[in-house]
Design an enzyme around this catalytic site. Sequence first.
Site, short mmCIF file in Angstrom:
data_model
loop_
_atom_site.label_atom_id
_atom_site.label_comp_id
_atom_site.label_asym_id
_atom_site.label_seq_id
_atom_site.Cartn_x
_atom_site.Cartn_y
_atom_site.Cartn_z
N GLU A 430 0.74 -1.40 -0.31
CA GLU A 430 -0.06 -0.28 0.26
C GLU A 430 0.68 1.06 -0.01
O GLU A 430 1.78 1.23 0.65
CB GLU A 430 -1.15 0.25 0.98
CG GLU A 430 -2.15 0.94 1.08
CD GLU A 430 -2.69 1.25 2.84
OE1 GLU A 430 -2.28 0.30 3.32
OE2 GLU A 430 -2.72 2.23 2.93
N ASP A 503 -1.49 -0.81 5.19
CA ASP A 503 -1.40 -0.84 6.87
C ASP A 503 -2.76 -1.72 7.85
O ASP A 503 -3.59 -1.56 7.08
CB ASP A 503 -1.37 0.93 6.93
CG ASP A 503 -0.81 1.61 6.42
OD1 ASP A 503 0.71 0.57 6.32
OD2 ASP A 503 -0.62 2.74 6.39
N ASP A 505 -4.54 -0.71 9.50
CA ASP A 505 -5.97 0.44 10.14
C ASP A 505 -7.07 0.27 8.67
O ASP A 505 -7.03 -0.28 8.11
CB ASP A 505 -5.54 2.25 9.11
CG ASP A 505 -4.99 1.88 8.35
OD1 ASP A 505 -5.11 1.55 7.29
OD2 ASP A 505 -4.08 3.06 7.83
N ASP A 507 -8.26 2.02 6.18
CA ASP A 507 -7.56 2.36 4.17
C ASP A 507 -6.73 0.75 4.03
O ASP A 507 -7.19 0.17 3.06
CB ASP A 507 -7.12 3.05 4.56
CG ASP A 507 -7.30 4.71 4.05
OD1 ASP A 507 -8.79 4.45 4.27
OD2 ASP A 507 -7.62 5.53 4.24
#
Length: 640
Positions: A430, A503, A505, A507
Amino acid sequence: MSTATAPKQYTGKDIEVLEGLEPVRKRPSMYIGGVDSRGLHHLLWEIVDNSVDEFLAGECDRITVTLHRDGCSCTVQDNGRGIPVDRHPRMKKSTLEVILTTLHAGGKFSSKNYARSGGLHGVGSSVVNALSSEMKATVYRDGAEYVQEYRAGVPLGRVRKVRRFRGRGTVIFFRPDETIFRRIQFSSDTIRQHLEDISYIHGGLKIIFRDEHRDEVHEFSHPDGIAAYIERIISDGKRRIVHAPLFTAQRDDPTARIEVVLRWTEATDEHLRSYVNGIRTHGGGTHEAGLRSGIVKAIRNYIDVHNIRTRGVSITAEDIREGLTAILSVFVSDPMFQGQTKERLNNPEMSSAVDAVVRPALENWLNSNPSVAEAILGRIVLAARARQASRDAVTEVRRKTASSRRSTLPGKLVDCQSKNAAETELFIVEGDSAGGTAVMGRNSRTQAVLPLRGKILNTESLALGKILKNQEISDIVETLGAGIGPSFDIRRLRYARVILLMDADSDGYHISTLLLTFFFRHMPDLIRQGRLFIAQPPLFRIEAGKEKFYAQTDAEKEDILARLPAGRPVTVLRFKGLGEMNAAQLRETTLNPDARVLLRVDIESPLDADRTFHQLLGRDASERYRVIMEDACFADDIDL
Ligand code: 0R9
């Protein structure tokens, strides 16, 4: 559907005893596949399977499974003959104790024609006992109630005769050991689904699920067996049917019992569920191969004999099986299993046996139901034409990409030096910044990095031609080098493993979900062959003096902190994203094959996966809203 011969009267000397229980506690994964949620549920399946064996012996017709209020312990009860409690002549203890404390103890004379021990199952209730902090066995037999209790597989005392009692049966209570399992929380949904599965495969058996955790009771009894099951799968998956009557075929002889039901639907995938001796074979195997070849041969013969016009397109085996929903249940006396999870049947004779049942029966059925045959053939020709159209789209994109670039590999791919695909892996990362860190931290000989910019396209509900116009997707396709959709060929894959590195998270999860959607819809073989992984970068770095530790979860962090000597200064750093790690940290925690944790992506149920992707990423926002509202109560880590 009992196919067993009449059981002979059991005595203790008939029991074979192989070895003690210590190895089970030392290496639990060798016996139950893992100490994760799957392994935990395996304990319950194991005990339930013993009751099902008693049903198959024609001695029991009712099984009650209770998930206790805490969600961490279960009781299974059957109304069979009860495990024998007589004294074992060589072991000098009761047979019940031998069965529950000795690895691989079982009736050597076996009254069953079809041994259920296969795959990860059949390891015996002794394994469950070894991996439980508490177990209690109650047996109703010979006019009395007998009880024995155990702790970590060790009996607290001898079998006790508690009282006179006229009923019969076996009750096993167990509480899995929290020093062995990562997390002990049985899932009501998983248990309910598994028990319902069993009740369909064993028509005539009644299963009651008392879910004290959710305060619910479910009763499963399906005398129509797999014919009722397929209707349920089709309606649950909201699959539109192509023809009304079901196709069914079966053969029952002393060597094997084979039962098949199938129906074509308008769905674009193939959904095949197979069972061996009542146990789901997720990995398929020779019986599934026989079913597929039987179906394809029958349809091809029908096309030839009736001179069906296919409007200029050639029909492949995949076209014939598109939209097919089928259940195959076989019972064999000597099942051989293979594969990492031992869920693949390997008996060579089963391929021709199933083919020989399905092919003539399906041909006859088509000949005697011409309007049904017409609907099915229409469906198959449609599939062939759609496949041809998407093949043309892929060729067109290939042609354009090839002419616009000198090399077919995307410019932003940082490839590895080795050209030996067996030793290489690709990280899809990412963002450019984390991509750069991965490039610096990788082993440049074997590890390649493809950075992604931002969110990728949601490919659910999009045509292949449109998908391939997207730059990020076409970069992934070119990098993997194995084609896409119908032309995907795993043998051409340029890497042994494809690893998503995002990540931790919201996203990152979103991008992973979008990528999984794409791979599931257009490269499902990448997943089926176990070549797709998700990297698990750590969330925390803990420094205590010169020592440093990494933790993947809050619980792991707390565990590490609790073990550190008191009074020492400790620094805890929470990584907010991959970008906060330097190359050395990323290497030592996430890239280095000896230290990292990878999750292998697996499709447990293609139908459930299909439904989930459709609900969460499909066009219909109201479906998504409904799922979110229903499951919102389970969310405990919302990152807004
Ligand atoms: C609640 C879970 N049920 C069981 O674990 C269970 C095992 C079992 C059983 C017999 C009957 N009911 C049972 N429930 C049994 C089997 C046989 C003879 N008598 C009773 C036989 O297989 O011939 N047993 C499973 C293994 C054994 N009994 C045996 F090895 F001790 F015979």
